[in-house]
Design a protein around this motif. Structure first.
Motif, short mmCIF file in Angstrom:
data_model
loop_
_atom_site.label_atom_id
_atom_site.label_comp_id
_atom_site.label_asym_id
_atom_site.label_seq_id
_atom_site.Cartn_x
_atom_site.Cartn_y
_atom_site.Cartn_z
N SER A 1 6.00 28.65 -16.36
CA SER A 1 6.40 29.64 -16.21
C SER A 1 7.09 29.96 -15.10
O SER A 1 7.46 31.19 -14.93
N GLY A 2 7.81 29.25 -14.61
CA GLY A 2 8.90 29.89 -14.00
C GLY A 2 9.04 30.11 -12.01
O GLY A 2 9.69 29.97 -11.92
N THR A 3 7.17 30.05 -11.69
CA THR A 3 6.89 30.13 -10.90
C THR A 3 6.11 29.77 -9.67
O THR A 3 5.65 29.78 -8.93
N GLN A 4 5.74 28.49 -10.23
CA GLN A 4 5.50 26.87 -9.91
C GLN A 4 6.18 25.69 -9.81
O GLN A 4 6.70 25.54 -11.28
N LEU A 5 6.41 25.24 -8.42
CA LEU A 5 6.96 24.08 -8.61
C LEU A 5 5.36 22.71 -8.01
O LEU A 5 5.25 23.26 -7.78
N GLY A 6 5.48 21.36 -9.18
CA GLY A 6 5.02 20.37 -8.33
C GLY A 6 5.69 19.77 -8.40
O GLY A 6 6.92 19.51 -8.55
N VAL A 7 5.83 19.03 -6.59
CA VAL A 7 5.98 18.18 -5.60
C VAL A 7 5.01 17.04 -5.57
O VAL A 7 3.82 16.98 -5.14
N LEU A 8 5.63 16.10 -6.17
CA LEU A 8 4.80 14.55 -6.10
C LEU A 8 5.55 13.79 -5.26
O LEU A 8 6.27 13.31 -5.60
N THR A 9 4.96 13.47 -4.03
CA THR A 9 5.15 12.48 -3.05
C THR A 9 4.46 10.94 -3.19
O THR A 9 3.36 10.96 -3.47
N LEU A 10 5.27 10.30 -3.37
CA LEU A 10 4.68 8.70 -2.93
C LEU A 10 5.53 7.85 -1.44
O LEU A 10 6.68 8.14 -1.39
N SER A 11 4.15 7.68 -0.35
CA SER A 11 4.91 7.09 0.56
C SER A 11 4.14 5.83 0.72
O SER A 11 3.28 5.34 0.57
N SER A 12 5.46 5.23 1.43
CA SER A 12 5.02 3.47 1.66
C SER A 12 5.93 2.79 2.81
O SER A 12 6.56 2.80 2.30
N SER B 1 1.09 -1.19 0.02
CA SER B 1 0.32 0.16 0.09
C SER B 1 0.79 1.54 -0.21
O SER B 1 2.22 1.42 0.51
N SER B 2 0.28 2.66 -0.82
CA SER B 2 1.09 3.77 -0.42
C SER B 2 0.13 4.75 -0.71
O SER B 2 -1.19 4.48 -0.56
N GLN C 1 10.13 6.86 0.72
CA GLN C 1 9.25 7.82 0.62
C GLN C 1 10.56 8.34 -0.78
O GLN C 1 11.97 8.54 -1.19
N CYS C 2 10.43 8.79 -1.60
CA CYS C 2 9.96 8.96 -3.05
C CYS C 2 9.44 10.43 -3.93
O CYS C 2 7.88 10.88 -3.88
#
Length: 234
Positions: free
Chosen positions: A170-181, A96-97, A161-162
């Motif tokens: 735009s250079g003014t936003q950052l997407g942060v995608l995280t998976l934990s298990s 599970s994650s 955690q990954c």
């Protein structure tokens, strides 16, 4: 399968998940005080408690409070989406994650610098790597093992955690995608899966491109994106 959220005109980031992930409505779990949604949530939670065995109602009530607290914490940290995953590991056991997506406002900088800076500032980051996404866009990835302290009734355990860091055009936003298990034995599979997910992330509506890819008339390689994501661990 394309989720309805992909057609939401207010969406700011798009991504694809493999089979086995189910969206968790964090907005509904953390409604505005005094709103109709809060009233509906209170009614739903009361129904759950009524159905719980009488000798376990306090335990259920505590778990529901924890869920609401975690939803509020995630939203305060900029998390805009959360999904729960269930897959099979190589040994046949279930793994599970939790997968989250955050969108953070940042000061402008070239995309590659943003990607490197984001991953380098991560505490305990290991196995750091740079990715080149479709269109030559830069991104970064890291993963690590964290030892969680023992809590009442829950022994100490390791957590994998990954993290993916993908700058917006735009250079003014950052997407942060995280998976934990807690399925630390499946870390390689999760890492591979996250790299596959990274190649599907877009900050503009990709549906027209996906429809063209489905017809096989794209020349930019996007038609193979779906095959890059492992839908299970076998």
């Amino acid at each position: 399968m394309i989720d309805d959220t992909a057609k939401d005109p207010s969406s700011k980031i798009w991504y694809a998940l493999p089979a086995g992930f189910f969206a968790t409505p964090i907005d509904a779990l953390d409604p505005e005080p005094g709103s109709e949604r809060e009233s509906q949530l209170e009614q739903a939670l009361a129904l759950v408690l009524d159905l719980a065995p009488e000798d376990q109602r306090d335990r259920y009530a505590g778990a529901l409070r924890d869920v609401r607290f975690m939803a509020a914490q995630m939203r305060s940290e900029g998390v805009i989406a959360c999904s729960l995953g269930m897959h099979y590991a190589d040994d046949g056991s279930s793994a599970s994650s939790v997968f989250t997506v955050a969108l953070r406002d940042i000061e402008w900088a070239p995309a590659k610098i943003t990607a490197v800076r984001a991953v380098s500032l991560r505490e305990c980051a290991e196995n750091v790597g740079l990715l080149t996404l479709p269109g030559g866009r830069p991104a970064s990835i890291s993963d690590t093992l964290i030892t969680m302290p023992a809590l009442e009734g829950v022994p100490s355990q390791d957590l994998y955690q990954c993290n993916l860091y993908i700058p917006a055009p735009s250079g003014t936003q950052l997407g942060v995608l995280t998976l934990s298990s807690t399925a630390v034995g499946s870390r390689k599979h999760y890492r591979d899966m996250m790299e596959g997910i990274a190649h599907t992330v877009s900050f503009h509506d990709p549906l027209p491109e996906i429809e063209r890819a489905a017809r096989g008339d794209t020349a930019d390689g996007t038609g193979g994106i779906g095959n890059d994501i492992a839908s299970d661990f076998g």
